[in-house]
Design an enzyme around this catalytic site. Structure first.
Site, PDB file in Angstrom:
ATOM      1  CD  GLU A  50      -2.847  -0.389   2.610  1.00 35.55           C
ATOM      2  OE1 GLU A  50      -2.799   0.734   3.151  1.00 35.55           O
ATOM      3  OE2 GLU A  50      -3.431  -1.357   3.117  1.00 35.55           O
ATOM      4  CG  ASP A  61      -3.413   8.119   8.704  1.00 31.00           C
ATOM      5  OD1 ASP A  61      -3.358   6.883   8.845  1.00 31.00           O
ATOM      6  OD2 ASP A  61      -3.569   8.674   7.610  1.00 31.00           O
TER       7      ASP A  61
END
Lengths: 275, 440
Positions: A50, A61
């Protein structure tokens, strides 16, 4: 037609193991440094990569990936650099997906992004803040270019939403193992196995579990019930720590290789899910 | 909630393909139809959030729909607005200011006189009552200038909710007085050191908190922004400003105002005063964006004048972004307007032409603040001063027969330090803007 990504999942299933999916942001610590780190993790046993597209407002995040993304953006990384990274990593033979918040793709133009991602050898994209309700342009662009659009389910998703997400995903379904942002956790938690079981009632697609996995033992545990084990923050942290301590690029790549190898061993020794 | 008419395109199609302005305007004639059930205002709005939050947003939408149809809930909110927040707020004829400006008659809607010193309390009382009704025990909020944080801390104290306020580190310095106020009210204030350390980053941090705590926590968004249902819900809670003002102006002057002027960051005070006037097509609706050092310098917060359409904080709207879709840092002397986006309904009002948006830079806003203080004895918030500066131009353009309604959205106590430095009023503050002494 089976894509390279589909073939990997099929082969892993036949081997009785899970795929290891490794995340690193493009452009960290530099564009070339990021490519080297991604190649190192593939060499050490990561099956699928990824490539994170660093974004100014990464609301899903935790601090580790935020810091790396901030540094990459300060270093001037652009979407063009992300696509160059995809091309360089795809050359290893590993399937490569872009992980991106929606606005950078929206701004680039969904059709243009899909065309350029496919041309770079990318397998698809994971878009964590693009809900199915808003995804029509991206689904059309992905279908045209043979890319896998990967969407997320969460422990809070209703069965109806799981069916909706699974119905439009290709490649695999990304199961977020817990309610929270990216980051390492001491334990994977019981929500992940329950969620994967619910997804399996809705689709034949492989299910990969992300959020919180950082050790070989955790990877083995998740491999006991999921087709893919996604590791991000733990890998990024190796690079961030090396930057902070001034350990040097070679040491950082060694660290990435060691952790990837530990995780790769984990996904090959799945712990049967306890009843 | 209004059902979508057959003429409206499916949500997915509105996501990137812009429908013709004519088509949107046609739909827009029935303004109550906005947003559609998926939260779209034309091609704007929607819900761009992680899947983990979708269930919570569905739950919130349903709870809100039930609450607003529940007489008990509405009566309780009305009671708090009247007996606690001090509504209705007055309408003030600004005689000396009108004379000084030399144009239309200027009327002020005095949200600065609401409890906690700004319009923010209207929305917060509504959302915190709703949070209690939903069984939530904890409320989180983002704040820029601190006014929304203070209002949320206030309502949380009143209703017995735990309260955590995220505030950009830069803003905790600019608005230190409000940090102390929130702490006195029992809230925890978390300075946010990521990104640009201002409002946008405080929102990011609040979203990160919410995704992990959504089971027992309500995110009390402070403006007409974010994912559906927030832009609709906050608008509805702020509509009281316009509903009152429209009746007050009619009673005072015997007719509707010619123009309604408000400042716009996220845009909640503007949407609150605009919305009841939208069907009154003869009334000009004018939003004032923060121009910072000037749009041409790139150091501004004018999402419409200097931005482009994109996705930020869960909504499609106009925002400041670079060619790769990275959010650009906004600049304004006003912490409350220092935000790179704007609420999606404003984006629709702009695109359909029903409202117009002007830019007011730091210097014009500060000059307006000084003029209002000296002529009316009202020290307005720097945010509201942007509306006044815009209104002065509008008043001159419309001439003495016209009436201009200005939303005086907040009081300026929190801004005394900033204003004193700007004008060089502190004995030890070497400087401020040269020659900017408000005494002229």
């Amino acid at each position: 037609m089976q894509s390279r990504l589909d073939e990997r999942f099929t082969a892993a299933r036949e081997e009785g193991r899970s795929l290891l999916v490794g995340y690193l942001p493009a452009g960290y610590p530099t564009v070339d440094g990021g490519i080297a780190a991604m190649r190192a993790m593939v060499a050490a046993g990561v099956d699928v990569v990824e490539v994170g597209l660093p974004y100014s407002d990464p609301t899903l995040d935790g601090p580790v990936i935020q810091d790396a993304a901030d540094a990459a953006l300060r270093g001037g990384v652009t979407t063009t650099d992300v696509l160059r990274t995809v091309e360089a990593v795809a050359a290893t033979g590993a399937p490569v997906l872009v992980m991106s918040y929606w606005n950078p793709i929206d701004r680039y133009g969904p059709a243009r992004f899909a065309a350029d991602l496919a041309a770079a050898g990318g397998a698809g994209a994971i878009t964590p803040d693009l809900p199915p309700e808003e995804a029509a342009p991206w689904l059309a662009a992905s279908a045209e270019r043979g890319l896998a659009p990967v969407f997320l389910v969460a422990p809070s998703s209703s069965d109806a939403r799981i069916r909706l997400v699974a119905g439009i995903s290709r490649g695999f379904v990304y199961a977020a193992s817990l309610m929270g942002v990216t980051g390492t956790r001491a334990a994977v938690g019981t929500q992940a196995a329950d969620l994967v079981a619910r997804v399996r009632t809705a689709t034949e697609l492989p299910v990969a579990v992300g959020l919180g996995v950082s050790t070989g033992a955790q990877a083995a545990e998740v491999a006991g019930f999921a087709d893919g084990v996604i590791v991000g923050s733990a890998l990024v942290k190796v690079l961030v720590d090396a930057q902070r301590s001034g350990a040097g690029d070679a040491a950082a790549l060694d660290g990435i290789g060691r952790l990837a190898a530990e995780l790769a061993a984990g996904v090959r020794t799945p712990v049967p899910a306890s009843a | 909630m209004a059902t979508r008419t057959a003429a409206q395109p499916a949500p997915a199609e509105t996501a990137t393909a812009a429908p013709s302005i004519g088509a949107v305007r046609e739909q827009a004639e029935n303004w109550q139809a906005f947003p559609d059930p998926a939260g779209h205002f034309g091609r704007f709005g929607g819900r761009f959030v992680p899947e983990a939050l979708m269930a919570a947003l569905d739950e919130l939408t349903e709870a809100y729909d039930q609450a607003r149809a529940d007489e008990g809930f509405v009566a309780e909110l009305d009671r708090l607005l009247a007996t606690y927040a001090g509504r209705p707020t007055p309408l003030t004829d600004a005689h000396r200011l009108t004379e000084q400006v030399g144009g239309a008659r200027i009327l002020l809607k005095r949200e600065d006189l609401a409890h906690t010193g700004s319009h923010k309390i209207n929305n917060v009382l509504g959302q915190c009552l709703l949070a209690k009704r939903m069984g939530k025990t904890r409320v989180i909020a983002e704040t820029g200038a601190g006014q929304h944080g203070v209002a949320t801390a206030t309502a949380s104290a009143l209703l017995g909710l735990d309260c955590v306020v995220y505030m950009g580190e830069e803003d905790t310095r600019r608005q230190a007085l409000n940090v102390a106020r929130m702490r006195l009210l029992g809230a925890e204030v978390v300075p946010v050191a990521s990104g640009s350390r201002t409002l946008k980053d405080a929102i990011n941090e609040a979203m990160r908190d919410w995704v992990a705590t959504v089971e027992h926590t309500h995110y009390c968004i402070g403006s007409v922004m974010g994912p559906h249902p927030f832009p609709m819900m906050v608008r509805d809670f702020q509509r009281i400003i316009g509903v009152e003002a429209r009746a007050q102006v009619l009673e005072r002057t015997g007719r509707l105002p010619d123009a309604v002027v408000a400042c716009v960051g996220g845009g909640s005070n503007a949407m609150g005063i605009f919305h009841p006037f939208i069907p009154d097509t003869a009334v000009a609706l004018i939003g004032c964006e923060a121009g910072g050092d000037g749009v041409a310098t790139g150091r501004h917060a004018a999402a419409i004048a200097g931005g482009s359409a994109g996705v930020l904080h869960g909504m499609r709207t106009f925002l400041l972004q670079d060619e790769f879709g990275q959010t650009q840092v906004s600049h304004s002397i006003s912490a409350g307007l220092d935000y790179p986006g704007i609420g999606p309904e404003h984006a629709l009002l702009h695109e359909t032409g029903r409202a117009s948006y002007r830019v007011v830079d730091d210097a014009a806003a500060m000059a307006a603040l000084a003029l209002v203080a000296r002529t009316e004895g009202i020290l307005v918030a720097i945010e509201s001063a942007h509306a006044f500066a815009g209104a002065f131009d509008v008043a001159r353009e419309l001439g003495p027969d016209a009436t201009v309604l200005v939303n005086c959205s907040g009081r300026g106590d929190k801004d005394v330090d900033t204003a004193a430095r700007w004008f060089g009023l502190l004995d030890d503050a070497g400087g401020g803007a040269a020659g900017a002494d408000p005494r002229g």
